[in-house]
Design an enzyme around this catalytic site. Structure first.
Site, PDB file in Angstrom:
ATOM      1  N   ASP A 282     -10.635   7.973 -38.436  1.00 31.04           N
ATOM      2  CA  ASP A 282     -10.567   8.651 -39.152  1.00 31.04           C
ATOM      3  C   ASP A 282      -8.375   8.195 -38.276  1.00 31.04           C
ATOM      4  OD1 ASP A 282      -8.602  11.434 -39.418  1.00 31.04           O
ATOM      5  OD2 ASP A 282     -10.199  12.469 -38.921  1.00 31.04           O
TER       6      ASP A 282
ATOM      7  N   ASP B  25     -10.571  22.535 -43.300  1.00 29.57           N
ATOM      8  CA  ASP B  25      -9.921  21.842 -42.203  1.00 29.57           C
ATOM      9  C   ASP B  25      -8.614  21.774 -41.949  1.00 29.57           C
ATOM     10  OD1 ASP B  25      -9.593  18.986 -40.748  1.00 29.57           O
ATOM     11  OD2 ASP B  25      -8.636  18.372 -42.988  1.00 29.57           O
TER      12      ASP B  25
ATOM     13  N   LYS C  67      -4.222  22.891 -32.456  1.00 30.69           N
ATOM     14  CA  LYS C  67      -5.154  22.044 -32.175  1.00 30.69           C
ATOM     15  C   LYS C  67      -5.175  20.784 -30.412  1.00 30.69           C
ATOM     16  CE  LYS C  67      -8.516  19.863 -34.905  1.00 30.69           C
ATOM     17  NZ  LYS C  67      -8.711  18.906 -35.839  1.00 30.69           N
TER      18      LYS C  67
ATOM     19  N   GLU D  53     -15.390  17.003 -38.137  1.00 31.80           N
ATOM     20  CA  GLU D  53     -14.901  15.851 -39.353  1.00 31.80           C
ATOM     21  C   GLU D  53     -15.158  14.730 -39.538  1.00 31.80           C
ATOM     22  OE1 GLU D  53     -11.599  16.009 -36.934  1.00 31.80           O
ATOM     23  OE2 GLU D  53     -10.609  17.759 -36.938  1.00 31.80           O
TER      24      GLU D  53
END
Length: 435
Positions: free
Chosen positions: A225, A37, A100, A203
């Site tokens: 999330d 992850d 990211k 995800e």
């Protein structure tokens, strides 16, 4: 003929018996495929253990299972994870995080300037791609995928040290809204770290797998999330073992860092009120930020915490005064400071339901992912909105990596066999973003 059939039957029975006895009494093989992850704020690595069917999240040398997605460049070397984070305040222009957000994206100069304005390090444009400009012994640039590769390499080494075997294969997760280019650049980052990516999994799907929703009778799954820097909400439809992402929305400027910043600002103002000067030395700022972060975590389980921080305050006459700043912080104060930010969580939830043409009572499961969903007020707001408790039985920090490790076990053919979650591509889906 009958004799030959009897011999074949005996051989098959012997093979089954040998397999059963091997599973029962021989040590299981070491996992050879890891689950990764690569998060915006933190990253993790886990493995599916053959034989037991358990997922093990691998910690670093100090047992920490989440590694900050931070890489710091100095004249003496490159520092990754916690070591890099410790240098953030004293080496801000060469300490990179949130890489990211930039990986695989095509930018125009104006867009990149707006995106990079909030960072202390420099981001430059190179043929439409973002690169980070660094200056240590010399001036040079590095790409977002290179930063990702350093984090992945650290996790690869953690896994190899823990398992005692070389690792070169992995399954990795990406946000559901990553396009083909962003996915390919993530795979490129893994390749730079010496890893062959067997599968890329969304995800939200990984989180749903961690909760075992690929094996139970549910249809509409909402995944919230909320991590350190971003909020992502996904509406999944499930039929059998297949997941379709039906709608996505989020806020890429809302997360735990923002909640901590409100608390940090409050603490800084209290220092100014008590001593007539605000923290200005880099070491003071770092200590206060670390103390505030620990206080925020403490307030998830306690109604109040005590802040106690040694500071070296610089007065107007450039003299340094050593003091110990003490302050009692309550959960109610924390909730009041962040009341408007907490309410922003509902906007993308309402959007995905509207775009998915669902009423909130038609959602079968609400799954919480990301460390910031531990905050009691966040859980309360979501539960009150849906009129039922959200599913929190899996560690929200490790839900995604747990699901990725399950998928890694499937790709590695590990026993006992698991039911695979199949994602149905939805190439026309676009993510609605709030900011």
């Amino acid at each position: 003929m009958a004799g030959e059939m009897s011999i074949i039957g005996s051989v098959i029975l012997a093979l089954f018996l040998a397999g059963y006895l091997g599973q029962q009494y021989l040590p299981p093989p070491k996992p050879r495929v890891i689950g990764l992850d690569l998060g915006t704020t933190f990253c993790s690595v886990a493995v599916f253990q053959p034989g037991t069917g358990d997922v093990e999240v691998i910690g670093d040398e100090k047992g920490r299972k989440s590694i900050p997605s931070v890489v710091s460049f100095t004249e003496t070397g490159v520092y990754v994870g916690h070591e890099g984070q410790e240098l953030a305040d004293i080496n801000p222009q060469n300490t990179l995080y949130d890489a990211k957000r930039f990986i695989g994206k095509i930018f125009e100069q104006k867009t990149l300037d707006e995106e990079s304005a909030r960072y202390p390090f420099k981001v430059v444009l190179n043929n439409g791609s973002a690169e980070f400009l660094l200056s240590t012994n010399s001036t040079f640039t590095v790409s977002p995928e290179f930063i990702g590769s350093r984090l992945l390499l650290k996790m690869k080494k953690m896994a190899e040290q823990h398992l005692g075997v070389p690792i070169d294969k992995a399954v990795i997760s990406v946000p559901a809204d990553f396009d083909e280019r962003q996915r390919n650049y993530t795979i490129r980052a893994a390749s730079l770290a010496g890893l062959d990516i067997l599968r890329v999994i969304n995800e939200p799907t990984a989180a749903a797998m961690a909760y075992g929703l690929h094996k139970v009778d549910v249809f509409n799954v909402l995944v919230v999330d909320l991590g350190g820097g971003t909020l992502d909400v996904s509406l999944l439809n499930k039929q059998g073992g297949m997941f379709l992402t039906r709608a996505m929305a989020g806020n890429n400027k809302l997360g735990g860092q923002d909640f901590s910043q409100r608390l940090f600002q409050y603490a800084s103002e209290r220092v100014l009120q008590q001593y007539g000067v605000a923290p200005s030395l880099k070491e003071d700022v770092q200590r206060l930020r670390q103390a505030v972060e620990e206080a925020k975590l403490g307030l998830t389980v306690n109604s109040s915490v005590s802040l106690k921080v040694p500071l070296r305050l610089r007065t107007a006459g450039e003299q340094e005064e050593r003091v110990t700043f003490q302050q009692e912080l309550s959960r109610q104060l924390f909730e009041d400071l962040n009341a408007d930010l907490f309410q922003k969580i509902l906007a993308p939830i309402e959007t995905v339901l509207e775009e998915g043409r669902l009423e909130k009572d038609e959602v079968d499961e609400v799954v919480l992912v990301g460390g910031s969903t531990r905050i009691p007020r966040v859980r309360q707001i979501i539960s009150e909105y849906f009129g039922k408790e959200a599913n929190t039985r899996v560690d929200p920090d490790l839900a995604v990596v747990t699901g990725v490790a399950l998928q890694a076990g499937i790709m590695g053919g590990s026993w006992p066999l698991q039911v695979s979650a199949i994602e149905i591509p939805n190439r026309h889906l676009r993510k609605t973003n709030f900011s």
